[in-house]
Design a protein around this motif. Structure first.
Motif: not given
Length: 250
Positions: A219-222, A228-229, A243-246
């Motif tokens: 999973x790529x987080x934007x 982001x990570x 997701x709660x830290x994005x």
């Protein structure tokens, strides 16, 4: 995660990819210097809060929209150097798309909808491959039906068959289970997973659902247009927590 495949060339690459909409004080940076490689034969989910740049990422990576700066590659092909005619040909022959809305032609049968990309590309269909795709998506007994005679999940299976028929380098999914109930969504996600595991397809899927993301290898987080990570071997709980830290949620 699956290996990088042919000559180690990634299926999708972004290098310092940025996309800015508007100019001057009204300019909005939807994608901000994102650099990323997605290996061949892998399943990648792209997640982030609303406005994080997920859809822009998909549109630019798939050649549906041009970058403001930086570059995007499908395999070894640099999209930024291509005109619209070349991009259209590349999308028809090397990319498959699955969207939240099924985008089927109501007047055509399952088989005719599935074969549309080959008709557009003026390619002769391979009968054995046609039968294999219909079998793989579980519609071999419904090839002559029209979309109105199918459930939502069956219509999405037709969309996946249509995405597979050209043997694309990459299948891009934009919230492909967003319009489906949870049971049907799991069936569609399992089908996309099997495309990776059984035939070595590359799947890149934008989703807001941690459960859907758990089917991916990575999973790529934007957040705010930036990378982001990332998370390998995701679970729904770990994804939901991340997701709660994005972005604004942090």
């Amino acid at each position: 995660m699956a290996g990088a495949g042919k000559a180690g060339v990634a299926a999708v690459r972004l290098r310092a990819a940025s996309k800015v909409y508007g100019r001057g004080a009204s300019a909005v940076t939807a994608l901000d210097a994102v650099t990323l490689e997605i290996p061949r034969g892998s399943f990648t989910a792209v997640m982030g809060p609303s406005g994080s740049g997920k859809s822009t990422f998909l549109h630019c990576a798939a050649g549906l929209d041009g970058l403001t700066s930086g570059s995007a590659f499908i395999g070894g092909t640099d999209l930024s150097g291509m005109n619209e005619t070349q991009l259209t040909k590349l999308r028809r022959e090397r990319i498959g798309f699955v969207f939240q809305s099924f985008n089927l032609v109501q007047a055509l049968t399952v088989e005719q909808n599935m074969m549309l990309p080959l008709r557009w590309a003026k390619q002769k269909p391979d009968a054995a491959w046609r039968e294999e795709i219909l079998r793989r998506v579980g519609l071999a007994d419904r090839a002559g039906r029209r979309p109105s005679e199918l459930s939502g999940g069956q219509q999405q299976r037709v969309a996946i068959a249509r995405a597979l028929v050209t043997r694309p380098d990459v299948i891009f999914g934009d919230e492909p289970t967003g319009a489906l109930d949870t049971v049907t969504a799991k069936e569609i996600l399992a089908l996309l997973r099997s495309c990776v595991d059984e035939t070595g397809q590359t799947v890149v899927m934008v989703t807001h659902d941690p459960g859907a993301a758990s089917y991916a290898d990575t999973v790529v987080f934007l957040a705010d247009g930036r990378l982001s990570s990332r998370m390998d071997n995701p679970t729904a709980d770990r994804v939901a927590e991340r997701m709660t830290h994005l972005g604004a949620w942090a």
